[in-house]
Motif scaffolding. Structure first.
Motif, PDB file in Angstrom:
ATOM      1  N   TRP A   1       0.156  16.483   5.090  1.00 43.69           N
ATOM      2  CA  TRP A   1      -0.783  16.328   3.987  1.00 43.69           C
ATOM      3  C   TRP A   1      -0.332  17.136   2.790  1.00 43.69           C
ATOM      4  O   TRP A   1       0.540  18.000   2.891  1.00 43.69           O
ATOM      5  N   GLN A   2      -0.945  16.847   1.648  1.00 42.87           N
ATOM      6  CA  GLN A   2      -0.722  17.643   0.446  1.00 42.87           C
ATOM      7  C   GLN A   2      -1.919  17.495  -0.483  1.00 42.87           C
ATOM      8  O   GLN A   2      -2.626  16.485  -0.468  1.00 42.87           O
ATOM      9  N   ASN A   3      -2.151  18.538  -1.275  1.00 41.89           N
ATOM     10  CA  ASN A   3      -3.139  18.539  -2.365  1.00 41.89           C
ATOM     11  C   ASN A   3      -4.550  18.165  -1.919  1.00 41.89           C
ATOM     12  O   ASN A   3      -5.314  17.578  -2.686  1.00 41.89           O
ATOM     13  N   LEU A   4      -4.912  18.498  -0.687  1.00 46.31           N
ATOM     14  CA  LEU A   4      -6.272  18.233  -0.232  1.00 46.31           C
ATOM     15  C   LEU A   4      -7.253  19.167  -0.936  1.00 46.31           C
ATOM     16  O   LEU A   4      -6.873  20.252  -1.390  1.00 46.31           O
ATOM     17  N   PRO A   5      -8.535  18.781  -1.033  1.00 45.31           N
ATOM     18  CA  PRO A   5      -9.529  19.732  -1.529  1.00 45.31           C
ATOM     19  C   PRO A   5      -9.444  21.026  -0.719  1.00 45.31           C
ATOM     20  O   PRO A   5      -9.334  20.976   0.509  1.00 45.31           O
ATOM     21  N   PRO A   6      -9.463  22.190  -1.362  1.00 49.77           N
ATOM     22  CA  PRO A   6      -9.274  23.457  -0.643  1.00 49.77           C
ATOM     23  C   PRO A   6     -10.219  23.646   0.534  1.00 49.77           C
ATOM     24  O   PRO A   6      -9.807  24.152   1.589  1.00 49.77           O
ATOM     25  N   VAL A   7     -11.472  23.244   0.386  1.00 45.91           N
ATOM     26  CA  VAL A   7     -12.427  23.400   1.487  1.00 45.91           C
ATOM     27  C   VAL A   7     -12.004  22.550   2.681  1.00 45.91           C
ATOM     28  O   VAL A   7     -12.098  22.981   3.835  1.00 45.91           O
ATOM     29  N   LEU A   8     -11.527  21.342   2.421  1.00 48.33           N
ATOM     30  CA  LEU A   8     -11.085  20.458   3.496  1.00 48.33           C
ATOM     31  C   LEU A   8      -9.858  21.027   4.201  1.00 48.33           C
ATOM     32  O   LEU A   8      -9.792  21.060   5.438  1.00 48.33           O
ATOM     33  N   GLU A   9      -8.874  21.479   3.434  1.00 49.99           N
ATOM     34  CA  GLU A   9      -7.668  22.034   4.043  1.00 49.99           C
ATOM     35  C   GLU A   9      -7.993  23.260   4.892  1.00 49.99           C
ATOM     36  O   GLU A   9      -7.481  23.407   6.013  1.00 49.99           O
ATOM     37  N   SER A  10      -8.857  24.121   4.388  1.00 44.34           N
ATOM     38  CA  SER A  10      -9.244  25.310   5.149  1.00 44.34           C
ATOM     39  C   SER A  10      -9.956  24.929   6.438  1.00 44.34           C
ATOM     40  O   SER A  10      -9.746  25.549   7.490  1.00 44.34           O
TER      41      SER A  10
END
Length: 325
Positions: A121-130
Motif C-alpha cells: 500500500w501507499q498514501n493511505l489515510p494516516p488513521v487507516l495505516e496506523s
C-alpha cells in the motif's frame, strides 16, 4: 467469497464473482483494458479476471487475469508513474506464481492490494495505516475500501471492522452499525466505496446477498453479477476456473459456461497495434495457483471499532440508485 467491485473515473466500473464479470460501456474503460476483455483476437484475450482496478487518474488501470490460452498475465504498464511501488510488487510476487487481488485505489495516489505473500500500500489515510499496522498480529486485512476525503472501511480476518464513513457515506455507516442485520445476513464479506462520488458504494454479505448505491445505468449488469455470488464458505463445483462461453462487444456481462450479453450488439473490435505491442511484453507467471477461497474475507462479526471524526450533517442520500438482493 470471490467478489470484487471497482469504481473508475468517467463513469467506469468493473464487477466480478467467481463465475460472472461485468464492466461499463459507452467508452468509459481504457481502450487497452476494453480490448483484453472484449476482443477474442487479442493475443492475451481474457478468460478469467483475477483482479481489475482503476486508479483515479483517467486512462489508468491494473489487471491480473488468465488468458484464453491458459496463461497467467498481469498488466502494470498502464498504472502510470504514481504507482511504481505497486508495479514492482506485482513483478515480485509474479516470480512466485502469485497475483494481486482486491486491489483498490483512492485519492492522493493511494492504493491497497492483497496477495498470498502479503500486502502492499501507499498514501493511505494516516488513521487507516496506523490501524492496519496495529492489528497485524491479531487479524489481517481482507478488504480495504477507500472513499472521498479520507473515508475508508477495512475488514479484518478476525471479524473486526474499522471505518470512517459517517460524513460521506451515511448509508454504509448505518449498515456497519446494524449488528442485528449483519448477523442475519452472515456479516459483511466485501465492501467498496466510490472515491469519485460520495454516497456510492457496493456491499456483499456472507449469505451472498448484496446492496448498492450506484448510477442507474449500471444496475442491470451489477444485478446479474450479484445474483451469481456464493455464500462465504461455499465453492464452485468442478474446475476452479470458469469456462467462458462468449464475448461481449461493448461492455456488459461475461458468464462462465454461458454467452456474453452485449450492451450495443456490435462485433468485437480488433486490437490496436499499441495494445498488441505492449501486451506482447506482458509477464507470464511461472504457474497458476488456485485462489479460490483465499482473501475471501471473514464476515463482519460482533466486535467493531468505530472512528467518528466529526458531527457534520451527512449529505442527502438518493434512494433512486439503491439496489438490494
Amino acid at each position: 467469497m470471490d467478489c470484487h467491485f471497482s469504481f473508475g473515473p468517467n463513469g467506469a466500473f468493473f464487477a466480478k464473482s467467481d463465475s460472472i464479470w461485468a464492466w461499463s460501456d459507452n467508452n468509459t474503460l481504457p481502450e487497452p483494458l476494453r480490448l483484453i476483455l472484449e476482443d477474442p483476437n487479442h493475443p492475451q484475450a481474457n478468460k478469467f479476471p483475477y483482479d481489475v482496478a482503476f486508479p483515479m487518474e483517467p486512462g489508468r488501470f491494473s489487471m491480473s487475469w488468465k488468458t484464453v490460452k491458459g496463461e497467467d498475465y498481469y498488466e502494470e504498464l498502464f498504472l502510470g508513474p504514481s504507482y511504481t511501488k505497486l508495479a514492482e510488487y506485482m513483478r515480485n510476487i509474479a516470480q512466485n506464481g502469485e497475483h494481486c487481488t482486491r486491489t483498490v485505489f483512492g485519492p492522493n495516489a493511494s492504493y491497497f492490494t492483497i496477495s498470498p505473500s502479503g500486502f502492499s500500500w501507499q498514501n493511505l489515510p494516516p488513521v487507516l495505516e496506523s490501524d492496519i499496522l496495529g492489528r497485524m498480529k491479531k487479524g489481517l486485512p481482507t478488504n480495504v475500501a477507500l472513499g472521498v476525503h479520507g473515508s475508508f472501511v477495512v475488514l479484518y480476518s478476525d471479524g473486526n471492522v474499522t471505518f470512517d464513513v459517517a460524513t460521506h457515506y451515511p448509508a454504509v455507516d448505518a449498515m456497519i452499525r446494524n449488528s442485528a442485520e449483519n448477523a442475519r445476513r452472515k456479516g459483511i464479506a466485501f465492501l467498496a466505496l466510490s472515491p469519485h462520488a460520495a454516497g456510492q458504494y457496493y456491499v456483499a454479505y456472507g449469505d451472498a446477498s448484496a446492496s448498492w448505491n450506484i448510477p442507474t445505468e449500471w444496475t442491470v449488469d451489477v444485478t446479474t453479477v450479484s445474483k451469481s455470488l456464493r455464500p462465504v464458505g461455499s465453492a464452485r463445483i468442478g474446475s476452479t476456473l470458469p469456462q467462458l462461453g462468449g464475448f461481449s462487444a461493448a461492455g456488459g456481462t461475461f458468464s462462465a459456461g454461458g454467452g456474453g450479453s452485449s450492451a450495443q450488439g456490435q462485433p468485437p473490435a480488433t486490437p490496436s497495434t499499441l495494445s498488441m505491442g505492449l501486451h506482447a511484453a506482458g509477464k507470464l507467471w511461472h504457474a497458476y495457483q488456485d485462489q479460490q477461497g483465499q482473501n475471501s474475507g471473514s464476515p463482519f462479526g460482533t466486535q467493531t471499532t468505530f472512528i467518528d471524526t466529526g458531527n457534520s450533517s451527512p449529505p442527502a442520500f438518493d434512494p433512486e440508485h439503491v439496489g438490494e438482493l
